[in-house]
Design an enzyme around this catalytic site. Sequence first.
Site, PDB file in Angstrom:
ATOM      1  N   GLY A  10      -0.419  49.827  21.406  1.00  0.00           N
ATOM      2  CA  GLY A  10      -1.794  49.787  21.584  1.00  0.00           C
ATOM      3  C   GLY A  10      -2.176  49.314  22.754  1.00  0.00           C
ATOM      4  O   GLY A  10      -2.335  47.921  23.035  1.00  0.00           O
ATOM      5  N   ASP A  34       0.705  53.655  23.599  1.00  0.00           N
ATOM      6  CA  ASP A  34      -0.448  54.244  22.968  1.00  0.00           C
ATOM      7  C   ASP A  34      -0.208  55.686  22.702  1.00  0.00           C
ATOM      8  O   ASP A  34       0.605  56.308  23.378  1.00  0.00           O
ATOM      9  CB  ASP A  34      -1.642  54.028  23.976  1.00  0.00           C
ATOM     10  CG  ASP A  34      -2.851  53.932  23.077  1.00  0.00           C
ATOM     11  OD1 ASP A  34      -3.421  52.734  22.963  1.00  0.00           O
ATOM     12  OD2 ASP A  34      -3.439  54.779  22.652  1.00  0.00           O
ATOM     13  N   ASN A  96      -6.100  51.472   9.042  1.00  0.00           N
ATOM     14  CA  ASN A  96      -5.159  50.735   9.967  1.00  0.00           C
ATOM     15  C   ASN A  96      -3.623  50.780   8.987  1.00  0.00           C
ATOM     16  O   ASN A  96      -2.744  50.659   9.688  1.00  0.00           O
ATOM     17  CB  ASN A  96      -5.688  49.404  10.233  1.00  0.00           C
ATOM     18  CG  ASN A  96      -6.620  49.413  11.429  1.00  0.00           C
ATOM     19  OD1 ASN A  96      -7.049  50.437  11.888  1.00  0.00           O
ATOM     20  ND2 ASN A  96      -7.277  48.209  11.672  1.00  0.00           N
ATOM     21  N   VAL A 119      -0.941  42.174  15.012  1.00  0.00           N
ATOM     22  CA  VAL A 119      -2.240  41.430  15.336  1.00  0.00           C
ATOM     23  C   VAL A 119      -3.313  42.323  14.445  1.00  0.00           C
ATOM     24  O   VAL A 119      -4.372  41.816  14.121  1.00  0.00           O
ATOM     25  CB  VAL A 119      -2.527  41.552  16.924  1.00  0.00           C
ATOM     26  CG1 VAL A 119      -3.805  41.255  17.153  1.00  0.00           C
ATOM     27  CG2 VAL A 119      -1.450  40.852  17.471  1.00  0.00           C
ATOM     28  N   ARG A 152     -10.614  28.744  18.409  1.00  0.00           N
ATOM     29  CA  ARG A 152     -12.006  28.999  18.308  1.00  0.00           C
ATOM     30  C   ARG A 152     -12.692  27.533  17.756  1.00  0.00           C
ATOM     31  O   ARG A 152     -13.563  26.986  18.463  1.00  0.00           O
ATOM     32  CB  ARG A 152     -12.504  29.899  17.380  1.00  0.00           C
ATOM     33  CG  ARG A 152     -12.538  31.342  17.999  1.00  0.00           C
ATOM     34  CD  ARG A 152     -12.737  32.371  17.192  1.00  0.00           C
ATOM     35  NE  ARG A 152     -12.662  33.604  17.681  1.00  0.00           N
ATOM     36  CZ  ARG A 152     -12.379  34.818  17.332  1.00  0.00           C
ATOM     37  NH1 ARG A 152     -12.046  34.799  15.923  1.00  0.00           N
ATOM     38  NH2 ARG A 152     -12.411  35.907  18.030  1.00  0.00           N
ATOM     39  N   HIS A 176      -6.458  35.503   7.491  1.00  0.00           N
ATOM     40  CA  HIS A 176      -7.403  35.726   8.664  1.00  0.00           C
ATOM     41  C   HIS A 176      -8.457  36.554   8.235  1.00  0.00           C
ATOM     42  O   HIS A 176      -8.452  37.852   8.609  1.00  0.00           O
ATOM     43  CB  HIS A 176      -6.600  36.370   9.943  1.00  0.00           C
ATOM     44  CG  HIS A 176      -7.327  36.589  10.924  1.00  0.00           C
ATOM     45  ND1 HIS A 176      -8.064  35.633  11.806  1.00  0.00           N
ATOM     46  CD2 HIS A 176      -7.742  37.883  11.797  1.00  0.00           C
ATOM     47  CE1 HIS A 176      -8.639  36.314  12.866  1.00  0.00           C
ATOM     48  NE2 HIS A 176      -8.353  37.480  12.675  1.00  0.00           N
TER      49      HIS A 176
END
Length: 308
Positions: A10, A34, A96, A119, A152, A176
């Site tokens: 990707g 990709d 996905n 990811v 974060r 997540h």
Amino acid sequence: MIHKKVTIVGAGNVGTATALLIAERNLADVILIDVIKDIPQGKALDIQEACPLWNASSKVAGTNSYEDTADSDIVVVTAGLARKPGMSRDDLLQRNAAITREIAEKIAKTSPSAIVIVVTNPMDAMTYLVQKVTRFPYNRVIGMGGVLDSARMRSFISGELEVPPYDVRAMVLGGHGDLMVPVASSTTVKGKVIADILHGSKIEAIIERTKNGGAEIVGLLKTGSAYHAPAASIVEMIENIFGIKNETIPCSVYLDGEYGVKGIYLGVPVRLSSKGLDRIIELELAENEKQAFIASAEAVRKLIQKIA
Ligand code: NAD
């Protein structure tokens, strides 16, 4: 100099930002792959041309062929759709999953000894899928999410208290997704637990902002999701795998009874090494955190059931 080989599947925002950080830090040679023609080649060449300015000897190449990725030490899967405003990570599930399944089959053939960092969202379910399709040992398939969510949270606490982020420790566990679990009981500033420093309402606001951290950026960018902090989080995992760092970090790993959960991937504190997952660290959670962790596990289990 012999470099390790990292393939990034990707060449979109996250993949390219990750390639750039790896090359800048001279951590490994990088292959960007990709489905779109010429884009990975162009982005890789652009990064390669920056290496002289960093005194970096990493080789960076782009490709559309898995042959060029053969025998990678690490494969990072960032391929797939990202969120648009109003979408949750879970909305990406079926499309996905199809992309991830196809990629996992190819990785298993071309890089059978690799450690895979997943990811693509919804990340915990995609990590489960990659392990199932590749049949790699559980320790060699790990998901990235908690490192980002914890960074974060640390950044929000650092801003609120005007302290440098390296003085702040935080752990965001569980899936997540919307039910992630920012663990206030193990959040500290210069070693002091956060509850002794900040008012409860402020802690709650930081926890809520952490949970919405991805959506906040999607709302601002409009056409894509976050990629700089995600790329830095992937690199944090790679540096721990390579032994450059030795930190306890939250990653999505296969649980076999740890934290009362069995048979799914979920975010828990771990140590990584050249084996991939080295060990899971069992933290003492407060009662409400335990319940939130179990609720998050059930949400991930439901997603997995839809694709398994
Ligand atoms: P992006 O749209 O910029 O890039 C995705 C890339 O994947 C595109 O270049 C696309 O051509 C490519 N692609 C699609 N199908 C492919 C295939 N079969 N093989 C190879 N490449 C393929 O998206 P992005 O912002 O880079 O995000 C990528 C994914 O990572 C998304 O699913 C996003 O939700 C997720 N993400 C996860 C985290 C996390 O913390 N786990 C953080 C940020 C983004």
